[in-house]
Motif scaffolding. Structure first.
Motif, short mmCIF file in Angstrom:
data_model
loop_
_atom_site.label_atom_id
_atom_site.label_comp_id
_atom_site.label_asym_id
_atom_site.label_seq_id
_atom_site.Cartn_x
_atom_site.Cartn_y
_atom_site.Cartn_z
N SER A 1 8.75 41.65 29.27
CA SER A 1 7.98 41.15 30.43
C SER A 1 7.23 42.28 31.14
O SER A 1 6.30 42.03 31.89
CB SER A 1 8.92 40.44 31.41
N LYS B 1 25.93 46.32 32.63
CA LYS B 1 24.75 47.00 33.19
C LYS B 1 25.10 47.50 34.59
O LYS B 1 25.59 46.74 35.43
CB LYS B 1 23.58 46.00 33.26
N THR C 1 21.43 41.25 30.12
CA THR C 1 22.84 41.23 29.70
C THR C 1 23.29 39.82 29.27
O THR C 1 24.44 39.65 28.86
CB THR C 1 23.78 41.75 30.80
N ASN D 1 13.46 41.03 27.54
CA ASN D 1 13.79 42.16 28.39
C ASN D 1 12.57 42.60 29.17
O ASN D 1 11.45 42.18 28.86
CB ASN D 1 14.30 43.33 27.53
N TYR E 1 24.00 48.50 38.05
CA TYR E 1 22.87 48.39 38.99
C TYR E 1 22.98 49.50 40.04
O TYR E 1 24.08 49.75 40.55
CB TYR E 1 22.88 47.02 39.68
P1 NAD Z 1 16.69 41.54 33.90
O1 NAD Z 1 16.43 41.43 35.36
O2 NAD Z 1 16.61 42.88 33.27
O3 NAD Z 1 15.70 40.52 33.15
C1 NAD Z 1 15.65 40.39 31.74
C2 NAD Z 1 14.61 39.35 31.39
O4 NAD Z 1 15.00 38.08 31.91
C3 NAD Z 1 13.25 39.60 31.98
O5 NAD Z 1 12.50 40.50 31.21
C4 NAD Z 1 12.65 38.20 31.96
O6 NAD Z 1 12.14 37.87 30.68
C5 NAD Z 1 13.85 37.31 32.22
N1 NAD Z 1 13.91 36.89 33.63
C6 NAD Z 1 14.38 37.63 34.67
N2 NAD Z 1 14.27 36.92 35.81
C7 NAD Z 1 13.70 35.75 35.48
C8 NAD Z 1 13.34 34.59 36.23
N3 NAD Z 1 13.52 34.54 37.55
N4 NAD Z 1 12.80 33.55 35.57
C9 NAD Z 1 12.60 33.59 34.23
N5 NAD Z 1 12.94 34.65 33.46
C10 NAD Z 1 13.49 35.71 34.08
O7 NAD Z 1 18.12 40.88 33.57
P2 NAD Z 1 19.56 41.48 33.85
O8 NAD Z 1 19.53 42.36 35.06
O9 NAD Z 1 20.11 42.08 32.59
O10 NAD Z 1 20.39 40.19 34.23
C11 NAD Z 1 21.01 39.41 33.26
C12 NAD Z 1 21.54 38.13 33.89
O11 NAD Z 1 22.32 37.42 32.94
C13 NAD Z 1 22.38 38.30 35.13
O12 NAD Z 1 21.93 37.39 36.09
C14 NAD Z 1 23.78 37.91 34.68
O13 NAD Z 1 24.54 37.34 35.73
C15 NAD Z 1 23.47 36.89 33.61
N6 NAD Z 1 24.55 36.72 32.62
C16 NAD Z 1 25.16 35.51 32.57
C17 NAD Z 1 26.18 35.30 31.67
C18 NAD Z 1 26.86 33.95 31.58
O14 NAD Z 1 27.71 33.74 30.75
N7 NAD Z 1 26.53 32.99 32.40
C19 NAD Z 1 26.57 36.33 30.80
C20 NAD Z 1 25.92 37.57 30.89
C21 NAD Z 1 24.90 37.76 31.81
#
Ligand code: NAD
Ligand code: FAD
Length: 368
Positions: free
Chosen positions: A304, A200, A247, A275, A202
Motif C-alpha cells: 500500500s 510486531k 501480522t 503490507n 509498535y
Molecule cells: P499494518 O498497519 O502494517 O497494515 C498492513 C496492511 O493492511 C496495509 O498495507 C493495508 O493493505 C491493510 N490495511 C491496514 N489498515 C487498513 C484499513 N483500515 N482498511 C483496509 N486495509 C487496511 O498492519 P499491522 O500493524 O501488522 O496490523 C495487523 C492487524 O492484524 C492488527 O490489527 C492485529 O490485531 C490483526 N491480527 C488479527 C489476528 C486475529 O486472529 N484476529 C491475528 C493477527 C493479527
C-alpha cells in the motif's frame, strides 16, 4: 455438527476414574468421543494441583483437584482417540498408598459452554527471541514440564503480564518455527512444550514494548487456546486462498504447513499478502522458498506504500484487486478462503469475497 454434539454430550459428560501402582497414579477420563484429538485436551500440574480441561464440541469439562499426596513435576498424557479415552500419568513423590485422588477445587467436574469458562493461565519462560524484520520478532516460550497444551491451527492464546502495576492481557497467534516443512523442522515442531509467537513491536505499543524488553529466562503467563477456527474446514479443500495483512499473516503460517502436509486433495494454495512497504513482508524469503519447494504454492505480495522501485502489485484490498487476484473457475471446486488482518481489512475483504460469489461457508474471517 455442534448442536448434535451438544445434544449427545449434555446428558453424558465425561466421567473419570483413577488407579495406582507403587510409584504412579493414573487418572483415566472417558469422553465417549470418537476421534478425540490431543489439541482438545489441556492438562496443568502445578505443585499438588491438577487441572484437566477437555473440550467436547462447544463444551468444556473440568477436572480440578488438590491431589492427596505430592507428585513429581512431569506428567504423561496418553490419548486413545478412537475410544475417546485420556490417561494422565502422575509419578508419586513417595511410595505411599493414596486413599483418594484428591480434594475437589472450584468448578471441578463442571461441564459448561467453552466460552463461559474463564481464561486459565500458566507461567512460561522466554527461551529465545530472534528478529524477523526491522520491527517484528519471533519469540519462543517454553511451557512448564507439568503442562500438556497444544494450540490448534488458527487459534490464539492470550499473554498476560503486569506492566507498571497494571495487569495487561493481549491475544497472539502461535506460528510454526519455520515454513519449511522438511523432516528437521517437523521434528523440532514436535517439541510440544515450545510456543512460537511472531510479534510486531509498535513504537507506542504498551504491551509489545514490554514484551520486547523481556530477557531470555524471564517469565510471563500464557492462556489456554481460544478461537473458533477448526482444521476440518480445510481438510478436503482443493483450492485454499489466504488473504493476510501485516501480522494477520500469523494464523496463515500453521494453515499453510498443515494444508501442504496433511491435505491430500489440495491442488493449489495461494497467499495474497498485503503490507505497507517491502520490508514489512514477514518471512518473505521463506515464502518464496516455499513456492520453489512446492508447485502447489503461489504467493502474491501487495504493497500500500511502495517505493518507486516496486514492480509488484500495489494498493489495498478492493473488489477490482481481488477479482484479478482470484481467478474464477467454471467447474465447481471445493475451495476455502481465510482472511486476517486489521479489522477493517477483514470486514471489507469478507464483503468483497461475497460479492465475488464466494458463499459464507467458503469464507473464514479471523474476527475475534
Ligand atoms: P499494518 O498497519 O502494517 O497494515 C498492513 C496492511 O493492511 C496495509 O498495507 C493495508 O493493505 C491493510 N490495511 C491496514 N489498515 C487498513 C484499513 N483500515 N482498511 C483496509 N486495509 C487496511 O498492519 P499491522 O500493524 O501488522 O496490523 C495487523 C492487524 O492484524 C492488527 O490489527 C492485529 O490485531 C490483526 N491480527 C488479527 C489476528 C486475529 O486472529 N484476529 C491475528 C493477527 C493479527
Ligand atoms: P497498543 O498500546 O494497544 O497500541 C499502541 C499503538 O500500536 C496504536 O496507536 C497503533 O499505532 C498500534 N496498534 C495497536 N494495536 C493495533 C492493531 N490491532 N492494529 C494496528 N495497529 C495497532 N499481533 C502480533 O504482532 N502477532 C500476532 O500473532 C497477533 N495475533 C493476534 C490475534 C488476535 C485474535 C488479535 C485480536 C490480535 C492479534 N495481534 C497480534 C495484535 C495484538 O493483540 C496487539 O493488538 C498488538 O500487539 C498491539 O498491542 P500493544 O499493546 O503493543 O499496542
Amino acid at each position: 455438527d455442534g448442536r448434535l454434539i451438544e445434544a449427545c454430550t449434555k446428558d453424558s459428560p465425561p466421567r473419570y476414574d483413577w488407579f495406582q501402582t507403587e510409584t504412579a497414579v493414573t487418572v483415566a477420563i472417558y469422553t465417549k468421543q470418537k476421534d478425540l484429538e490431543s489439541e482438545f485436551v489441556t492438562v496443568d500440574l502445578e505443585g499438588s494441583i491438577l487441572r484437566a480441561d477437555i473440550l467436547i464440541g462447544n463444551y468444556s469439562n473440568l477436572l480440578y483437584l488438590d491431589l492427596d499426596h505430592a507428585v513429581r513435576e512431569e506428567i504423561n498424557v496418553n490419548i486413545t482417540g478412537i475410544v475417546g479415552k485420556i490417561e494422565i500419568v502422575l509419578q508419586k513423590q513417595d511410595k505411599v498408598t493414596w486413599a483418594k485422588l484428591g480434594q475437589p477445587l472450584d468448578s471441578h467436574d463442571s461441564f459448561i459452554k467453552r466460552t463461559d469458562r474463564g481464561l486459565f493461565f500458566r507461567k512460561c519462560k522466554l527461551i529465545s527471541k530472534t528478529s524477523v524484520n526491522y520491527n517484528t520478532k519471533l519469540f519462543c516460550l517454553l511451557l512448564p514440564e507439568g503442562v500438556f497444551l497444544q494450540v490448534p491451527i488458527g487459534q490464539h492464546v492470550y499473554l498476560k503480564d503486569t506492566i507498571a502495576g497494571i495487569e495487561m492481557v493481549k491475544p497472539y497467534t502461535p506460528v510454526s518455527s519455520s515454513l519449511q516443512y522438511n523432516s528437521e523442522v517437523l521434528s523440532s515442531m514436535g517439541d510440544a512444550r515450545k510456543i512460537f509467537l511472531m510479534i510486531k513491536i509498535y513504537l507506542d505499543g504498551v504491551f509489545t514494548q514490554h514484551i520486547d524488553s523481556l530477557q531470555i529466562g524471564d517469565e510471563l503467563y500464557v492462556s489456554s487456546p481460544q478461537g473458533s477456527f477448526r482444521k476440518s474446514k480445510i481438510q478436503a479443500v482443493e483450492e485454499l486462498f489466504l488473504l493476510a495483512a501485516g501480522t494477520g499473516f500469523t494464523p496463515m503460517v500453521k494453515l499453510l504447513n498443515h494444508a501442504l502436509t496433511n491435505n491430500s486433495s489440495l491442488r493449489k494454495v495461494k497467499l495474497m499478502f498485503f503490507n505497507k512497504k517491502e520490508n514489512d513482508i514477514l518471512w518473505r524469503s521463506e515464502l518464496e522458498q516455499l513456492t520453489i519447494q512446492d508447485s502447489r504454492c503461489e504467493m502474491q505480495f501487495v504493497l500500500s506504500e511502495p517505493t518507486d522501485e516496486w514492480t509488484g502489485m500495489k494498493g489495498t484490498i478492493s473488489l477490482p484487486l481481488l477479482s484479478t487476484l482470484i481467478e474464477r473457475k467454471k467447474e465447481p471446486v471445493n475451495k476455502m478462503i481465510c482472511i486476517c488482518g486489521p479489522a477493517m481489512f477483514t470486514s471489507q475483504g469478507m464483503r468483497f469475497l461475497e460479492d465475488l460469489g464466494f458463499s459464507k461457508e467458503e469464507i473464514y474471517g479471523f474476527t475475534e
